[in-house]
Every structure is written in structure tokens, then in C-alpha cells.
Design a protein around this motif. Structure first.
Motif, PDB file in Angstrom:
ATOM      1  N   ILE A   1       7.644  -3.985   2.563  1.00 21.39           N
ATOM      2  CA  ILE A   1       6.552  -3.051   2.280  1.00 21.39           C
ATOM      3  C   ILE A   1       6.704  -2.607   0.832  1.00 21.39           C
ATOM      4  CG2 ILE A   1       5.395  -0.910   2.923  1.00 21.39           C
ATOM      5  CD1 ILE A   1       6.658  -1.166   5.690  1.00 21.39           C
ATOM      6  N   VAL A   2       5.653  -2.782   0.052  1.00 20.14           N
ATOM      7  CA  VAL A   2       5.724  -2.434  -1.369  1.00 20.14           C
ATOM      8  C   VAL A   2       4.563  -1.522  -1.730  1.00 20.14           C
ATOM      9  CG1 VAL A   2       6.937  -4.547  -2.043  1.00 20.14           C
ATOM     10  CG2 VAL A   2       4.438  -4.497  -2.065  1.00 20.14           C
ATOM     11  N   PRO A   3       4.731  -0.702  -2.759  1.00 22.90           N
ATOM     12  CA  PRO A   3       3.660   0.207  -3.193  1.00 22.90           C
ATOM     13  C   PRO A   3       2.597  -0.526  -3.995  1.00 22.90           C
ATOM     14  CG  PRO A   3       5.542   0.430  -4.648  1.00 22.90           C
ATOM     15  CD  PRO A   3       5.966  -0.521  -3.562  1.00 22.90           C
ATOM     16  N   ASP A   4       1.545   0.200  -4.331  1.00 22.52           N
ATOM     17  CA  ASP A   4       0.460  -0.355  -5.150  1.00 22.52           C
ATOM     18  C   ASP A   4       0.874  -0.351  -6.622  1.00 22.52           C
ATOM     19  OD1 ASP A   4      -1.548  -0.819  -3.088  1.00 22.52           O
ATOM     20  OD2 ASP A   4      -1.614   1.359  -2.893  1.00 22.52           O
ATOM     21  N   ILE A   5       1.895  -1.106  -6.913  1.00 24.24           N
ATOM     22  CA  ILE A   5       2.395  -1.258  -8.272  1.00 24.24           C
ATOM     23  C   ILE A   5       2.443  -2.750  -8.573  1.00 24.24           C
ATOM     24  CG2 ILE A   5       4.349  -0.912  -9.831  1.00 24.24           C
ATOM     25  CD1 ILE A   5       5.085   1.553  -8.153  1.00 24.24           C
ATOM     26  N   LYS A   6       1.729  -3.166  -9.615  1.00 25.30           N
ATOM     27  CA  LYS A   6       1.541  -4.588  -9.873  1.00 25.30           C
ATOM     28  C   LYS A   6       2.861  -5.343  -9.991  1.00 25.30           C
ATOM     29  CE  LYS A   6      -1.096  -7.744 -12.838  1.00 25.30           C
ATOM     30  NZ  LYS A   6      -2.055  -7.827 -13.970  1.00 25.30           N
ATOM     31  N   SER A   7       3.804  -4.806 -10.755  1.00 29.69           N
ATOM     32  CA  SER A   7       5.061  -5.516 -10.960  1.00 29.69           C
ATOM     33  C   SER A   7       5.832  -5.689  -9.653  1.00 29.69           C
ATOM     34  CB  SER A   7       5.924  -4.774 -11.985  1.00 29.69           C
ATOM     35  OG  SER A   7       6.231  -3.462 -11.541  1.00 29.69           O
ATOM     36  N   GLU A   8       5.753  -4.679  -8.772  1.00 30.36           N
ATOM     37  CA  GLU A   8       6.443  -4.757  -7.487  1.00 30.36           C
ATOM     38  C   GLU A   8       5.829  -5.844  -6.611  1.00 30.36           C
ATOM     39  OE1 GLU A   8       8.980  -2.904  -6.293  1.00 30.36           O
ATOM     40  OE2 GLU A   8       9.168  -1.307  -7.769  1.00 30.36           O
TER      41      GLU A   8
ATOM     42  N   GLY B   1       0.794  -1.223   0.000  1.00 30.79           N
ATOM     43  CA  GLY B   1       0.000   0.000   0.000  1.00 30.79           C
ATOM     44  C   GLY B   1       0.822   1.266   0.000  1.00 30.79           C
ATOM     45  N   ASP B   2       0.488   2.172  -0.907  1.00 29.51           N
ATOM     46  CA  ASP B   2       1.131   3.484  -0.938  1.00 29.51           C
ATOM     47  C   ASP B   2       0.917   4.242   0.367  1.00 29.51           C
ATOM     48  OD1 ASP B   2       1.896   3.019  -3.562  1.00 29.51           O
ATOM     49  OD2 ASP B   2       0.164   4.046  -4.419  1.00 29.51           O
ATOM     50  N   GLU B   3      -0.243   4.022   0.994  1.00 31.38           N
ATOM     51  CA  GLU B   3      -0.564   4.777   2.200  1.00 31.38           C
ATOM     52  C   GLU B   3       0.362   4.437   3.361  1.00 31.38           C
ATOM     53  OE1 GLU B   3      -2.992   0.995   2.360  1.00 31.38           O
ATOM     54  OE2 GLU B   3      -2.363   2.443   0.832  1.00 31.38           O
ATOM     55  N   ILE B   4       0.904   3.221   3.362  1.00 27.76           N
ATOM     56  CA  ILE B   4       1.873   2.843   4.394  1.00 27.76           C
ATOM     57  C   ILE B   4       3.204   3.549   4.131  1.00 27.76           C
ATOM     58  CG2 ILE B   4       3.157   0.943   5.428  1.00 27.76           C
ATOM     59  CD1 ILE B   4       0.234   0.826   6.117  1.00 27.76           C
ATOM     60  N   LEU B   5       3.640   3.533   2.887  1.00 24.05           N
ATOM     61  CA  LEU B   5       4.928   4.125   2.540  1.00 24.05           C
ATOM     62  C   LEU B   5       4.927   5.644   2.673  1.00 24.05           C
ATOM     63  CD1 LEU B   5       5.741   1.878  -0.540  1.00 24.05           C
ATOM     64  CD2 LEU B   5       7.002   1.931   1.615  1.00 24.05           C
ATOM     65  N   SER B   6       3.771   6.265   2.463  1.00 25.68           N
ATOM     66  CA  SER B   6       3.691   7.724   2.571  1.00 25.68           C
ATOM     67  C   SER B   6       3.572   8.180   4.019  1.00 25.68           C
ATOM     68  CB  SER B   6       2.487   8.250   1.782  1.00 25.68           C
ATOM     69  OG  SER B   6       1.269   7.884   2.425  1.00 25.68           O
ATOM     70  N   GLY B   7       3.244   7.273   4.906  1.00 20.05           N
ATOM     71  CA  GLY B   7       3.046   7.630   6.304  1.00 20.05           C
ATOM     72  C   GLY B   7       1.617   8.015   6.629  1.00 20.05           C
ATOM     73  N   ARG B   8       0.756   8.058   5.616  1.00 22.20           N
ATOM     74  CA  ARG B   8      -0.641   8.430   5.857  1.00 22.20           C
ATOM     75  C   ARG B   8      -1.325   7.426   6.782  1.00 22.20           C
ATOM     76  NH1 ARG B   8      -4.569  11.619   3.484  1.00 22.20           N
ATOM     77  NH2 ARG B   8      -6.692  10.820   3.623  1.00 22.20           N
ATOM     78  N   THR B   9      -1.009   6.150   6.585  1.00 25.61           N
ATOM     79  CA  THR B   9      -1.529   5.089   7.454  1.00 25.61           C
ATOM     80  C   THR B   9      -0.374   4.483   8.224  1.00 25.61           C
ATOM     81  OG1 THR B   9      -3.347   4.584   5.935  1.00 25.61           O
ATOM     82  CG2 THR B   9      -2.745   2.884   7.528  1.00 25.61           C
ATOM     83  N   LYS B  10      -0.503   4.370   9.527  1.00 25.67           N
ATOM     84  CA  LYS B  10       0.531   3.784  10.370  1.00 25.67           C
ATOM     85  C   LYS B  10       0.254   2.290  10.516  1.00 25.67           C
ATOM     86  CE  LYS B  10       1.708   8.055  11.000  1.00 25.67           C
ATOM     87  NZ  LYS B  10       2.763   8.657  10.155  1.00 25.67           N
ATOM     88  N   ASP B  11       1.206   1.482  10.087  1.00 26.54           N
ATOM     89  CA  ASP B  11       1.002   0.039  10.123  1.00 26.54           C
ATOM     90  C   ASP B  11       0.867  -0.461  11.563  1.00 26.54           C
ATOM     91  OD1 ASP B  11       1.249  -2.718   8.636  1.00 26.54           O
ATOM     92  OD2 ASP B  11       2.499  -2.818  10.420  1.00 26.54           O
ATOM     93  N   LYS B  12      -0.150  -1.269  11.801  1.00 28.71           N
ATOM     94  CA  LYS B  12      -0.355  -1.900  13.106  1.00 28.71           C
ATOM     95  C   LYS B  12      -0.310  -3.421  12.999  1.00 28.71           C
ATOM     96  CE  LYS B  12      -3.241   1.877  14.866  1.00 28.71           C
ATOM     97  NZ  LYS B  12      -4.577   2.236  15.438  1.00 28.71           N
TER      98      LYS B  12
ATOM     99  N   ASP C   1      -5.315  -8.997  -8.184  1.00 22.82           N
ATOM    100  CA  ASP C   1      -4.831  -9.047  -9.571  1.00 22.82           C
ATOM    101  C   ASP C   1      -3.357  -9.455  -9.609  1.00 22.82           C
ATOM    102  OD1 ASP C   1      -7.084  -7.112 -11.163  1.00 22.82           O
ATOM    103  OD2 ASP C   1      -6.751  -6.670  -9.046  1.00 22.82           O
ATOM    104  N   SER C   2      -2.579  -8.879  -8.706  1.00 24.03           N
ATOM    105  CA  SER C   2      -1.136  -9.113  -8.699  1.00 24.03           C
ATOM    106  C   SER C   2      -0.792 -10.534  -8.267  1.00 24.03           C
ATOM    107  CB  SER C   2      -0.460  -8.102  -7.770  1.00 24.03           C
ATOM    108  OG  SER C   2      -0.771  -6.778  -8.151  1.00 24.03           O
ATOM    109  N   VAL C   3      -1.486 -11.037  -7.260  1.00 25.06           N
ATOM    110  CA  VAL C   3      -1.210 -12.406  -6.799  1.00 25.06           C
ATOM    111  C   VAL C   3      -1.616 -13.412  -7.880  1.00 25.06           C
ATOM    112  CG1 VAL C   3      -1.780 -14.159  -5.076  1.00 25.06           C
ATOM    113  CG2 VAL C   3      -1.355 -11.789  -4.365  1.00 25.06           C
ATOM    114  N   ALA C   4      -2.748 -13.163  -8.551  1.00 27.88           N
ATOM    115  CA  ALA C   4      -3.141 -14.036  -9.661  1.00 27.88           C
ATOM    116  C   ALA C   4      -2.069 -14.037 -10.740  1.00 27.88           C
ATOM    117  CB  ALA C   4      -4.483 -13.581 -10.231  1.00 27.88           C
TER     118      ALA C   4
END
Length: 247
Positions: free
Chosen positions: A50-57, A18-29, A88-91
Motif C-alpha cells: 500500500i503506497v500513498p499518492d506520491i509519484k516517486s513512491e 491512495g492516501d485514503e487507504i493509509l489514513s483509514g478513511r477508506t477501508k480496502d475491500k 502519470d506514475s505508471v507512465a
């Protein structure tokens, strides 16, 4: 004691998406929760990414981790919006189709009032071909398991409920035991002794964790092993070293 065998050790990786984790907007719990949960089961959490919302990543991370560890757990990116692309990415990682799953559709149609199972919500019923569902007692939209990869929601309450559903199906190994010795001294003062004790007890893991309170430095020494006798011997040596250095 012989070295740990493959049957003694079950390993896992956690992929946080999730981008929101990497940006700091959401704090991982979820990382701390999963580490505690798996340790209690007898599974070693060996890596977190931790990876962004990018399919290849996501695809690359899933394929790398599932080849390396007994289990992979993921959190995030299985919601109803366009940027939720974990399914989609896991498939894609497993090279299988992603379709509306009749089992997931039935669960969610029963949950929502008539006419409220919208196209957006139907996105949460898309499951990779061949996957098993993971029950979601909180909001009903299921996670899924394919191969050794378990795909779960990012919302902590839902993720934790999904782990409770998964736990009975997991293979577990011999649990890691731990003891803590408190040293009223800075880490540097006991570092040499700890290195010697670690060499003497190779089937333990010894970590030192410094603290500073009101300008006074202290150290917590954590000793871990899967064998009670080995652990006790190492703890005794650490405690003796602390006593000797303390005068």
C-alpha cells in the motif's frame, strides 16, 4: 513428485494506491477479493503493498514489483481529480509518454451526454503510450495494461468488473489445493508435531491459525499443495497427530 517448475507457478503482486487507504478513511475491500480471485485462477498472490499518492513512491513500487512477479495489479488513483496520479506514475515507471488515448476518448465521449466530457473527465482518458485498454463495464472509463502491469480503479465494483475483463488473458499455473483440519486444542500443543510433518512433506505449506471462543482455545490447521497425493498424505499425518494428542 518433483518440485514445482516455473510453468506450475504464476505469481502476482497487488499495489494498492491512495492516501485514503493509509489514513483509514477508506477501508480496502479489494485485497481479499483479489486473493480469492487469483487463487481460483491458479495465480499465487505473493505480495501486497500500500503506497500513498506520491509519484516517486508509486514509480518505485511498480518497478520493483514488475521485475519480481509474473503480474502486477494496481487499484486506485485513475479518477478525474488532481490527486489521481497513478496513470502519470505508471507512465513514468515505463518511461513512456502519457497522452489522451483516442480509443479511451471514443468510449467516454459515447458514454457522456454532449458537452459533459469535461476536462476533468478527460483526465481518465489519458493512457501511457503502448498500453492496452482494460474494459470497464460499470462506468466506462477504462483501466490499462502495460507490460505485466494492470492498472485498475479503486472502487470495488469497478475493480471487480475489470478483473473479469482481464482474466481470460492471464497465464495461469497449477492451482494450489488446500484442506483444513480442526484441532480442539491450543496451537502450542501441536506446534512440534506440525513442524515435523512440514519437514516430512516439504512440498506442502502448513499453517496453523488459533481461535479463542468463550475462553477455549482451538486451532485450524490448513495444509496446501499443488499435488493431490502429496496433500492427502500430509493431511493424513496432521489428522493422526491431532487424534493422538486428543487421546
Amino acid at each position: 513428485m518433483t518440485a514445482d517448475t516455473a510453468d506450475d507457478v504464476v505469481t502476482a503482486a497487488f499495489l494498492v494506491i491512495g492516501d485514503e487507504i493509509l489514513s483509514g478513511r477508506t477501508k480496502d475491500k479489494n485485497i481479499g477479493f483479489l486473493a480469492d480471485y487469483l487463487t481460483a485462477l491458479g495465480i499465487d498472490l505473493s505480495e501486497v503493498r500500500i503506497v500513498p499518492d506520491i509519484k516517486s513512491e508509486i514509480v518505485d513500487a511498480v518497478n520493483a514489483l514488475r521485475a519480481k512477479y509474473t503480474y502486477v495489479f494496481t487499484s486506485g488513483g485513475i479518477g478525474p481529480t488532481h490527486d489521481d496520479i497513478t496513470a502519470d506514475s505508471v507512465a513514468a515507471a515505463f518511461d513512456v509518454p502519457l497522452n489522451l488515448d483516442p480509443r479511451a476518448v471514443a468510449i467516454m465521449e459515447k458514454h457522456y451526454p454532449p458537452g459533459q466530457f469535461t476536462a476533468a473527465r478527460q483526465r481518465m482518458a489519458r493512457i501511457p503510450e503502448g498500453a492496452d485498454l482494460i474494459e470497464n463495464k460499470v462506468s466506462k472509463a477504462p483501466g490499462f495494461r502495460i507490460g505485466n502491469v494492470h492498472v485498475m480503479a479503486g472502487v470495488p465494483a469497478i475493480m471487480q468488473a475489470m478483473m473479469d475483463a482481464i482474466a481470460p488473458s492471464l497465464k495461469t499455473g497449477k492451482k494450489m489445493l488446500s484442506e483444513t483440519v480442526d484441532a480442539q486444542m491450543p496451537e502450542s500443543r501441536i506446534a512440534e508435531q506440525l513442524a515435523t510433518i512440514q519437514d516430512t512433506h516439504p512440498q506442502t505449506l502448513i499453517g496453523s491459525y488459533p481461535k479463542a471462543i468463550d475462553g477455549k482455545f482451538t486451532t485450524q490447521i490448513v495444509i496446501r499443495s499443488r499435488d493431490e497425493i502429496v496433500l492427502a498424505a500430509a493431511v493424513k499425518d496432521v489428522a493422526r497427530a491431532v487424534d493422538e494428542l486428543s487421546g
